[in-house]
Design an enzyme around this catalytic site. Sequence first.
Site, mmCIF file in Angstrom:
data_model
loop_
_atom_site.group_PDB
_atom_site.id
_atom_site.type_symbol
_atom_site.label_atom_id
_atom_site.label_comp_id
_atom_site.label_asym_id
_atom_site.label_seq_id
_atom_site.Cartn_x
_atom_site.Cartn_y
_atom_site.Cartn_z
ATOM 1 N N HIS A 125 0.813 -1.230 0.000
ATOM 2 C CA HIS A 125 0.000 0.000 0.000
ATOM 3 C C HIS A 125 0.843 1.275 0.000
ATOM 4 O O HIS A 125 0.299 2.366 -0.194
ATOM 5 C CB HIS A 125 -0.927 0.031 1.216
ATOM 6 C CG HIS A 125 -1.987 -1.021 1.208
ATOM 7 N ND1 HIS A 125 -2.837 -1.208 0.139
ATOM 8 C CD2 HIS A 125 -2.328 -1.958 2.135
ATOM 9 C CE1 HIS A 125 -3.661 -2.213 0.410
ATOM 10 N NE2 HIS A 125 -3.372 -2.694 1.608
ATOM 11 N N ASP A 162 -2.577 -10.730 -2.462
ATOM 12 C CA ASP A 162 -3.177 -10.218 -1.216
ATOM 13 C C ASP A 162 -4.635 -9.827 -1.496
ATOM 14 O O ASP A 162 -4.979 -9.447 -2.619
ATOM 15 C CB ASP A 162 -2.375 -8.986 -0.762
ATOM 16 C CG ASP A 162 -2.771 -8.484 0.624
ATOM 17 O OD1 ASP A 162 -2.051 -8.813 1.581
ATOM 18 O OD2 ASP A 162 -3.780 -7.758 0.725
ATOM 19 N N HIS A 164 -6.193 -7.298 -0.606
ATOM 20 C CA HIS A 164 -6.315 -5.860 -0.864
ATOM 21 C C HIS A 164 -5.527 -5.493 -2.117
ATOM 22 O O HIS A 164 -4.498 -6.108 -2.410
ATOM 23 C CB HIS A 164 -5.774 -5.065 0.331
ATOM 24 C CG HIS A 164 -6.459 -5.374 1.625
ATOM 25 N ND1 HIS A 164 -5.964 -6.300 2.531
ATOM 26 C CD2 HIS A 164 -7.620 -4.906 2.140
ATOM 27 C CE1 HIS A 164 -6.793 -6.375 3.563
ATOM 28 N NE2 HIS A 164 -7.810 -5.546 3.353
ATOM 29 N N ASP A 246 -4.532 -12.887 3.185
ATOM 30 C CA ASP A 246 -5.783 -12.433 3.792
ATOM 31 C C ASP A 246 -7.008 -12.666 2.906
ATOM 32 O O ASP A 246 -8.115 -12.284 3.275
ATOM 33 C CB ASP A 246 -5.684 -10.963 4.236
ATOM 34 C CG ASP A 246 -4.951 -10.080 3.235
ATOM 35 O OD1 ASP A 246 -4.656 -10.555 2.120
ATOM 36 O OD2 ASP A 246 -4.678 -8.918 3.574
HETATM 37 ZN ZN LIG Z 1 -4.085 -7.252 2.623
#
Ligand SMILES: [Zn+2]
Length: 310
Positions: A125, A162, A164, A246
Amino acid sequence: MTTLLYTHPACLDHDPGDYHPESPARLRAVLEALAAPEFAGLGRRQAPEAALDDIARVHPRRFVERMLAAVPASGHIGIDADTILCPASGRAALHAAGAVVAAVDAVVAGEADNAFCAVRPPGHHAEPGRAMGFCLFNNVAIGALRAREVHGLARVAVIDFDVHHGNGTQARFYDDHTLFYASTHQFPLYPGTGTQDETGISGNIVNVPLPPRAGSREFRLGVSGEILPALNAFRPEMVLISAGFDGHKSDPLAQLLLDESDYAWVTEQLLEVARRHAAGRVVSTLEGGYDLAALAASTAAHLRALMAAG
Ligand SMILES: [Zn+2]
């Protein structure tokens, strides 16, 4: 030839607070899983700190200096609502980025077939000028730029499974046709980026957004149908993996329904691409994964696949 495992005790000292999901217990769970006898063949190496020059290929020097200067002498300081620094966070972030740099160097040098970096804080991120989402420096992007700039690899890819979207990696790669970024992620979900019409300068960005409650079938279709064809067409000379676990059905932060077998499968697919175009060169680094048992089992499945390729 072997699989290398990079980690550093400093990565256990980064502690964003008692109730934060990105806890030191995550890395302890991973390292405990990888202490099992079946992983005795891993080549274990201590991750060095990344040099400022390496980080500066992704983040402006001013930003890096500001981030390290923000590390508190005691207590905690929030960069944003989710991204919390403690006194040990600066060193942890330097070792996390340094792990990927060292792993890239070792794999390019032929010291190993592939490598996994068991590090935190995670990185995907972190945008060039902005730390966010538990991430300080973009570890995987720093490794990718090391491969291109120092080792002269013509084309470098990052695949991110991931749950996200890796907005930071995408932001650094977007306008550079020598870099390729592909992501499967739940959408809508934090950070809100990663739609299919974000395609980069030359189709070098491939996003596969998945709805909540999507599982193995949708994930594998997205990887096989969209990511692998584009990745093969790109012909990467190295494949890096943002390995976040995740998307597991047990994870508390998202609602995908993947399990360990999906992580083994996608790892095998990426190894196959790397064998075809990149002399097998793969460097993977830990991103998210917040259910400790699922994280440990998923990382073990990922490492089993990496070791089987060696
Ligand atoms: Zn994540």
